[in-house]
Design a protein around this motif. Sequence first.
Motif, PDB file in Angstrom:
ATOM      1  N   VAL A 105      45.847  42.767  42.248  1.00 41.43           N
ATOM      2  CA  VAL A 105      46.258  41.633  42.578  1.00 41.43           C
ATOM      3  C   VAL A 105      46.281  40.694  41.374  1.00 41.43           C
ATOM      4  CG1 VAL A 105      45.583  39.448  44.046  1.00 41.43           C
ATOM      5  CG2 VAL A 105      44.722  41.781  44.690  1.00 41.43           C
ATOM      6  N   SER A 106      47.596  39.655  41.441  1.00 41.61           N
ATOM      7  CA  SER A 106      47.752  39.012  40.349  1.00 41.61           C
ATOM      8  C   SER A 106      47.009  37.617  40.217  1.00 41.61           C
ATOM      9  CB  SER A 106      49.336  38.656  40.180  1.00 41.61           C
ATOM     10  OG  SER A 106      49.720  37.674  41.195  1.00 41.61           O
ATOM     11  N   VAL A 107      46.860  37.138  39.074  1.00 43.97           N
ATOM     12  CA  VAL A 107      46.261  35.824  39.054  1.00 43.97           C
ATOM     13  C   VAL A 107      46.928  34.851  39.789  1.00 43.97           C
ATOM     14  CG1 VAL A 107      45.597  34.109  37.269  1.00 43.97           C
ATOM     15  CG2 VAL A 107      45.163  36.455  36.706  1.00 43.97           C
ATOM     16  N   GLU A 108      48.250  34.664  39.623  1.00 44.81           N
ATOM     17  CA  GLU A 108      49.092  33.902  40.361  1.00 44.81           C
ATOM     18  C   GLU A 108      48.479  33.978  41.835  1.00 44.81           C
ATOM     19  OE1 GLU A 108      50.130  36.144  37.845  1.00 44.81           O
ATOM     20  OE2 GLU A 108      50.496  34.818  36.448  1.00 44.81           O
ATOM     21  N   TYR A 109      48.871  34.721  42.345  1.00 47.90           N
ATOM     22  CA  TYR A 109      48.428  35.233  43.678  1.00 47.90           C
ATOM     23  C   TYR A 109      46.846  34.535  44.076  1.00 47.90           C
ATOM     24  CZ  TYR A 109      46.978  37.065  48.234  1.00 47.90           C
ATOM     25  OH  TYR A 109      46.470  37.259  49.492  1.00 47.90           O
ATOM     26  N   LEU A 110      46.032  34.848  43.301  1.00 50.58           N
ATOM     27  CA  LEU A 110      44.601  34.549  43.487  1.00 50.58           C
ATOM     28  C   LEU A 110      44.743  32.940  43.376  1.00 50.58           C
ATOM     29  CD1 LEU A 110      42.800  37.253  41.669  1.00 50.58           C
ATOM     30  CD2 LEU A 110      42.793  36.854  44.136  1.00 50.58           C
ATOM     31  N   GLN A 111      45.406  32.354  42.477  1.00 44.86           N
ATOM     32  CA  GLN A 111      45.403  31.019  42.082  1.00 44.86           C
ATOM     33  C   GLN A 111      46.053  30.254  43.542  1.00 44.86           C
ATOM     34  OE1 GLN A 111      46.758  30.833  38.180  1.00 44.86           O
ATOM     35  NE2 GLN A 111      45.033  30.262  37.659  1.00 44.86           N
ATOM     36  N   THR A 112      47.014  31.000  44.149  1.00 43.16           N
ATOM     37  CA  THR A 112      47.496  30.456  45.269  1.00 43.16           C
ATOM     38  C   THR A 112      46.448  30.243  46.505  1.00 43.16           C
ATOM     39  OG1 THR A 112      49.863  30.992  44.508  1.00 43.16           O
ATOM     40  CG2 THR A 112      49.403  30.647  47.011  1.00 43.16           C
ATOM     41  N   LYS A 113      45.860  31.463  46.554  1.00 40.94           N
ATOM     42  CA  LYS A 113      44.979  31.723  47.803  1.00 40.94           C
ATOM     43  C   LYS A 113      43.374  30.601  47.489  1.00 40.94           C
ATOM     44  CE  LYS A 113      42.328  35.079  50.210  1.00 40.94           C
ATOM     45  NZ  LYS A 113      42.490  34.976  51.481  1.00 40.94           N
ATOM     46  N   SER A 127      33.523  25.351  42.963  1.00 42.89           N
ATOM     47  CA  SER A 127      34.732  25.740  42.296  1.00 42.89           C
ATOM     48  C   SER A 127      34.888  27.240  42.293  1.00 42.89           C
ATOM     49  CB  SER A 127      34.950  25.207  41.008  1.00 42.89           C
ATOM     50  OG  SER A 127      34.016  25.628  39.952  1.00 42.89           O
ATOM     51  N   PHE A 128      36.013  27.653  42.507  1.00 41.53           N
ATOM     52  CA  PHE A 128      36.536  29.246  42.610  1.00 41.53           C
ATOM     53  C   PHE A 128      36.723  29.581  41.129  1.00 41.53           C
ATOM     54  CE2 PHE A 128      37.012  28.100  46.924  1.00 41.53           C
ATOM     55  CZ  PHE A 128      36.270  29.069  47.610  1.00 41.53           C
ATOM     56  N   HIS A 129      36.403  30.810  40.582  1.00 40.46           N
ATOM     57  CA  HIS A 129      36.851  31.442  39.253  1.00 40.46           C
ATOM     58  C   HIS A 129      37.239  32.605  39.400  1.00 40.46           C
ATOM     59  CE1 HIS A 129      35.081  27.650  37.429  1.00 40.46           C
ATOM     60  NE2 HIS A 129      34.068  27.774  38.382  1.00 40.46           N
ATOM     61  N   ILE A 130      38.253  33.268  38.914  1.00 41.14           N
ATOM     62  CA  ILE A 130      38.916  34.521  38.917  1.00 41.14           C
ATOM     63  C   ILE A 130      38.248  35.161  37.523  1.00 41.14           C
ATOM     64  CG2 ILE A 130      40.915  35.771  38.803  1.00 41.14           C
ATOM     65  CD1 ILE A 130      42.039  33.170  39.850  1.00 41.14           C
ATOM     66  N   ILE A 131      37.542  36.236  37.699  1.00 44.30           N
ATOM     67  CA  ILE A 131      36.887  36.860  36.754  1.00 44.30           C
ATOM     68  C   ILE A 131      37.851  38.066  36.264  1.00 44.30           C
ATOM     69  CG2 ILE A 131      34.798  38.186  35.896  1.00 44.30           C
ATOM     70  CD1 ILE A 131      34.457  35.094  36.615  1.00 44.30           C
ATOM     71  N   LEU A 132      38.220  38.010  34.844  1.00 44.78           N
ATOM     72  CA  LEU A 132      39.024  39.079  34.203  1.00 44.78           C
ATOM     73  C   LEU A 132      38.230  40.155  33.432  1.00 44.78           C
ATOM     74  CD1 LEU A 132      41.833  36.495  32.583  1.00 44.78           C
ATOM     75  CD2 LEU A 132      41.692  37.656  35.147  1.00 44.78           C
ATOM     76  N   LYS A 140      42.983  41.338  33.252  1.00 41.26           N
ATOM     77  CA  LYS A 140      43.381  41.681  34.787  1.00 41.26           C
ATOM     78  C   LYS A 140      42.024  41.156  35.747  1.00 41.26           C
ATOM     79  CE  LYS A 140      46.131  45.712  33.572  1.00 41.26           C
ATOM     80  NZ  LYS A 140      46.082  46.862  32.827  1.00 41.26           N
ATOM     81  N   PRO A 141      42.506  40.777  36.975  1.00 41.02           N
ATOM     82  CA  PRO A 141      41.584  40.219  37.756  1.00 41.02           C
ATOM     83  C   PRO A 141      40.424  41.224  38.191  1.00 41.02           C
ATOM     84  CG  PRO A 141      43.712  39.547  38.386  1.00 41.02           C
ATOM     85  CD  PRO A 141      44.004  40.470  37.291  1.00 41.02           C
ATOM     86  N   VAL A 142      39.365  41.056  38.268  1.00 43.24           N
ATOM     87  CA  VAL A 142      38.380  41.944  38.858  1.00 43.24           C
ATOM     88  C   VAL A 142      37.630  41.542  40.278  1.00 43.24           C
ATOM     89  CG1 VAL A 142      35.917  42.960  38.354  1.00 43.24           C
ATOM     90  CG2 VAL A 142      37.640  42.813  36.636  1.00 43.24           C
ATOM     91  N   SER A 202      35.241  37.652  46.450  1.00 41.70           N
ATOM     92  CA  SER A 202      36.115  38.699  46.894  1.00 41.70           C
ATOM     93  C   SER A 202      36.443  39.778  45.776  1.00 41.70           C
ATOM     94  CB  SER A 202      37.436  38.262  47.242  1.00 41.70           C
ATOM     95  OG  SER A 202      38.348  39.167  47.637  1.00 41.70           O
ATOM     96  N   LEU A 203      36.570  41.115  45.886  1.00 40.06           N
ATOM     97  CA  LEU A 203      36.803  41.916  44.864  1.00 40.06           C
ATOM     98  C   LEU A 203      38.516  42.098  44.864  1.00 40.06           C
ATOM     99  CD1 LEU A 203      34.447  44.867  45.694  1.00 40.06           C
ATOM    100  CD2 LEU A 203      34.277  43.075  43.667  1.00 40.06           C
ATOM    101  N   CYS A 204      39.016  42.372  43.484  1.00 43.10           N
ATOM    102  CA  CYS A 204      40.345  42.381  43.377  1.00 43.10           C
ATOM    103  C   CYS A 204      40.546  43.922  43.216  1.00 43.10           C
ATOM    104  CB  CYS A 204      40.636  41.537  42.362  1.00 43.10           C
ATOM    105  SG  CYS A 204      40.273  39.844  42.594  1.00 43.10           S
TER     106      CYS A 204
END
Length: 142
Positions: free
Chosen positions: A2-10, A59-64, A69-71, A134-136
């Motif tokens: 899953v891309s960071v961009e997709y996750l930032q949309t979600k 706040s939500f955070h995408i862990i790389l 790469k998103p984890v 969520s897991l990526c």
Amino acid sequence: MVSVEYLQTKYPGAQAWAFGDSPELANELAELVSKGLKTASCGSLVSYLSENNPPSVGSFHIILDGQQKPVCVIRLISLQLMKFSEVTEDFARKEGEGDLSLAYWQNAHRAFFSREGTFAEDMELVGEEFRLVSLCTPENTL
């Protein structure tokens, strides 16, 4: 993947970042979060105040990982101000690192903050607690 961009949309407003100060540490800590073993982290108040958009409760955070790469995605559930010397055994355990002891936490974080150039026994920290949202992974359709 899953891309960071997709996750930032979600998760609008989610910031993407990695734990630690090396790819190896980022991989290790992201894995602990994805397994549910790491539910807290902290940073120096100096670093927190220098951020353009510091984290806030909810706040939500995408862990790389160390390869950027998103984890997984986490959500911040609490923030607390504390001194390095006041970190508790309970908080150290929530950080999920090493043998989960306060002594391990102190040694690892003393080294980390020394590399950052901010270490002092009475330094102020921003402690963050979070939950895994969520897991990526390819198996996870989010």
